[in-house]
Write a protein that holds these residues in place. Sequence first.
Motif, PDB file in Angstrom:
ATOM      1  N   HIS A 150      29.894  12.343 -61.920  1.00  0.00           N
ATOM      2  CA  HIS A 150      30.148  13.718 -61.490  1.00  0.00           C
ATOM      3  C   HIS A 150      31.525  13.846 -60.943  1.00  0.00           C
ATOM      4  O   HIS A 150      32.253  15.022 -60.655  1.00  0.00           O
ATOM      5  N   LEU A 151      32.223  12.647 -60.244  1.00  0.00           N
ATOM      6  CA  LEU A 151      33.559  12.607 -59.755  1.00  0.00           C
ATOM      7  C   LEU A 151      34.484  13.001 -60.670  1.00  0.00           C
ATOM      8  O   LEU A 151      34.396  12.932 -61.961  1.00  0.00           O
ATOM      9  N   THR A 152      35.749  13.488 -60.232  1.00  0.00           N
ATOM     10  CA  THR A 152      36.971  13.991 -61.091  1.00  0.00           C
ATOM     11  C   THR A 152      37.762  12.422 -61.136  1.00  0.00           C
ATOM     12  O   THR A 152      37.263  11.462 -60.558  1.00  0.00           O
ATOM     13  N   LYS A 153      38.629  12.606 -62.151  1.00  0.00           N
ATOM     14  CA  LYS A 153      39.417  11.147 -62.281  1.00  0.00           C
ATOM     15  C   LYS A 153      40.101  10.793 -61.030  1.00  0.00           C
ATOM     16  O   LYS A 153      40.277   9.531 -60.782  1.00  0.00           O
ATOM     17  N   ASN A 154      40.914  11.783 -60.333  1.00  0.00           N
ATOM     18  CA  ASN A 154      41.419  11.206 -59.382  1.00  0.00           C
ATOM     19  C   ASN A 154      40.701  10.743 -58.160  1.00  0.00           C
ATOM     20  O   ASN A 154      40.847   9.830 -57.408  1.00  0.00           O
ATOM     21  N   ALA A 155      39.383  11.374 -58.064  1.00  0.00           N
ATOM     22  CA  ALA A 155      38.465  10.769 -56.977  1.00  0.00           C
ATOM     23  C   ALA A 155      38.075   9.413 -57.556  1.00  0.00           C
ATOM     24  O   ALA A 155      37.857   8.546 -56.441  1.00  0.00           O
ATOM     25  N   THR A 156      37.923   8.892 -58.671  1.00  0.00           N
ATOM     26  CA  THR A 156      37.394   7.513 -59.073  1.00  0.00           C
ATOM     27  C   THR A 156      38.592   6.663 -59.029  1.00  0.00           C
ATOM     28  O   THR A 156      38.433   5.561 -58.336  1.00  0.00           O
ATOM     29  N   ASP A 157      40.002   7.091 -59.299  1.00  0.00           N
ATOM     30  CA  ASP A 157      41.046   6.331 -58.806  1.00  0.00           C
ATOM     31  C   ASP A 157      41.078   6.003 -57.338  1.00  0.00           C
ATOM     32  O   ASP A 157      41.307   4.995 -56.990  1.00  0.00           O
ATOM     33  N   ILE A 158      41.030   7.080 -56.411  1.00  0.00           N
ATOM     34  CA  ILE A 158      40.932   6.772 -55.248  1.00  0.00           C
ATOM     35  C   ILE A 158      39.860   6.003 -54.733  1.00  0.00           C
ATOM     36  O   ILE A 158      40.031   4.998 -53.618  1.00  0.00           O
ATOM     37  N   LEU A 159      38.641   5.959 -55.324  1.00  0.00           N
ATOM     38  CA  LEU A 159      37.492   5.138 -54.808  1.00  0.00           C
ATOM     39  C   LEU A 159      37.580   3.824 -55.290  1.00  0.00           C
ATOM     40  O   LEU A 159      37.268   2.775 -54.463  1.00  0.00           O
ATOM     41  N   ILE A 160      38.275   3.469 -56.375  1.00  0.00           N
ATOM     42  CA  ILE A 160      38.564   2.202 -56.734  1.00  0.00           C
ATOM     43  C   ILE A 160      39.599   1.547 -55.525  1.00  0.00           C
ATOM     44  O   ILE A 160      39.392   0.296 -55.133  1.00  0.00           O
ATOM     45  N   ILE A 161      40.613   2.195 -55.205  1.00  0.00           N
ATOM     46  CA  ILE A 161      41.471   1.688 -54.302  1.00  0.00           C
ATOM     47  C   ILE A 161      40.831   1.530 -52.982  1.00  0.00           C
ATOM     48  O   ILE A 161      41.036   0.619 -52.214  1.00  0.00           O
ATOM     49  N   CYS A 162      39.900   2.422 -52.590  1.00  0.00           N
ATOM     50  CA  CYS A 162      39.082   2.323 -51.433  1.00  0.00           C
ATOM     51  C   CYS A 162      38.188   1.175 -51.454  1.00  0.00           C
ATOM     52  O   CYS A 162      38.118   0.179 -50.343  1.00  0.00           O
ATOM     53  N   ILE A 163      37.730   0.635 -52.401  1.00  0.00           N
ATOM     54  CA  ILE A 163      36.822  -0.342 -52.560  1.00  0.00           C
ATOM     55  C   ILE A 163      37.678  -1.725 -52.435  1.00  0.00           C
ATOM     56  O   ILE A 163      37.337  -2.582 -51.830  1.00  0.00           O
ATOM     57  N   GLU A 167      38.138  -7.241 -40.234  1.00  0.00           N
ATOM     58  CA  GLU A 167      38.364  -5.900 -39.818  1.00  0.00           C
ATOM     59  C   GLU A 167      36.992  -5.092 -39.663  1.00  0.00           C
ATOM     60  O   GLU A 167      37.121  -4.171 -40.153  1.00  0.00           O
ATOM     61  N   LYS A 168      36.054  -5.474 -39.003  1.00  0.00           N
ATOM     62  CA  LYS A 168      34.787  -5.066 -39.060  1.00  0.00           C
ATOM     63  C   LYS A 168      34.418  -4.150 -37.864  1.00  0.00           C
ATOM     64  O   LYS A 168      33.953  -2.898 -37.929  1.00  0.00           O
ATOM     65  N   PHE A 169      34.986  -4.241 -36.573  1.00  0.00           N
ATOM     66  CA  PHE A 169      34.847  -3.664 -35.301  1.00  0.00           C
ATOM     67  C   PHE A 169      33.382  -3.276 -35.197  1.00  0.00           C
ATOM     68  O   PHE A 169      33.216  -2.069 -34.693  1.00  0.00           O
ATOM     69  N   GLY A 170      32.515  -4.072 -35.479  1.00  0.00           N
ATOM     70  CA  GLY A 170      30.965  -3.919 -35.041  1.00  0.00           C
ATOM     71  C   GLY A 170      30.254  -3.448 -36.162  1.00  0.00           C
ATOM     72  O   GLY A 170      29.247  -2.734 -35.951  1.00  0.00           O
ATOM     73  N   GLY A 171      30.683  -3.410 -37.184  1.00  0.00           N
ATOM     74  CA  GLY A 171      29.648  -2.860 -38.507  1.00  0.00           C
ATOM     75  C   GLY A 171      30.424  -3.063 -39.674  1.00  0.00           C
ATOM     76  O   GLY A 171      30.956  -4.218 -39.939  1.00  0.00           O
ATOM     77  N   ARG A 172      30.202  -2.257 -40.626  1.00  0.00           N
ATOM     78  CA  ARG A 172      30.994  -2.591 -42.133  1.00  0.00           C
ATOM     79  C   ARG A 172      32.287  -2.448 -41.729  1.00  0.00           C
ATOM     80  O   ARG A 172      33.019  -2.040 -41.051  1.00  0.00           O
ATOM     81  N   PRO A 173      33.080  -3.061 -42.900  1.00  0.00           N
ATOM     82  CA  PRO A 173      34.635  -3.189 -42.892  1.00  0.00           C
ATOM     83  C   PRO A 173      35.117  -1.738 -42.755  1.00  0.00           C
ATOM     84  O   PRO A 173      34.797  -0.949 -43.663  1.00  0.00           O
ATOM     85  N   VAL A 174      36.162  -1.704 -41.895  1.00  0.00           N
ATOM     86  CA  VAL A 174      36.906  -0.388 -41.713  1.00  0.00           C
ATOM     87  C   VAL A 174      38.072  -0.384 -42.449  1.00  0.00           C
ATOM     88  O   VAL A 174      39.022  -1.453 -42.122  1.00  0.00           O
ATOM     89  N   PHE A 175      38.614   0.746 -43.004  1.00  0.00           N
ATOM     90  CA  PHE A 175      39.908   0.537 -43.613  1.00  0.00           C
ATOM     91  C   PHE A 175      40.694   1.977 -43.329  1.00  0.00           C
ATOM     92  O   PHE A 175      40.108   2.937 -43.039  1.00  0.00           O
ATOM     93  N   ASP A 188      40.169   6.411 -40.424  1.00  0.00           N
ATOM     94  CA  ASP A 188      39.297   5.201 -40.450  1.00  0.00           C
ATOM     95  C   ASP A 188      38.005   5.333 -41.468  1.00  0.00           C
ATOM     96  O   ASP A 188      37.257   6.336 -40.902  1.00  0.00           O
ATOM     97  N   TYR A 189      37.988   4.720 -42.425  1.00  0.00           N
ATOM     98  CA  TYR A 189      36.997   5.109 -43.501  1.00  0.00           C
ATOM     99  C   TYR A 189      36.249   3.703 -43.616  1.00  0.00           C
ATOM    100  O   TYR A 189      36.600   2.535 -43.488  1.00  0.00           O
ATOM    101  N   SER A 190      34.873   3.746 -44.281  1.00  0.00           N
ATOM    102  CA  SER A 190      34.349   2.796 -44.628  1.00  0.00           C
ATOM    103  C   SER A 190      33.344   3.162 -45.816  1.00  0.00           C
ATOM    104  O   SER A 190      33.122   4.359 -45.931  1.00  0.00           O
TER     105      SER A 190
END
Length: 155
Positions: A45-58, A69-77, A125-127
Amino acid sequence: MPPYKPAKHATMLPNGRSATGATKAENWFSKIKIYDHVLIPAWRHLTKNATDILIICIAKQGRAAAYQEKFGGRPVFQFTVSEGTKLLSISRTTFCRAIKELHDVGFIELVCPGGILNGRGCAADYSISKAWRTWQPPPPDTSNITKARAARKRK
């Protein structure tokens, strides 16, 4: 007397960020399990730009996990708009729309919002989230098709 060597912090901009720019993405490694992402309706369902950004986020999340860099939970970027627009050569509105799309579908979650802090820019900050596993695409809107069929029958 030895030659003058500038201080390490001399390359900082007035807003506190580095003048060297964003780190290069070609040095990152991302492990993406195809069956986890690509075959799910949320990914399709995602657009092409969203999939590209998601791969970079992963990849950013994997890098954050490697550097603890977890700060008490999942890794944060952090993923700034200027970094994304420069890396993918897209506009600011396209980047913001893709990030909102990833958040709505449930691929990423906002841990701490960004903004201006003491006159300096503060990145958000995202996770990576797992809410996308239960996401279902909205039902298709067929109202215009039924209107067209009704109009065709009237003729």
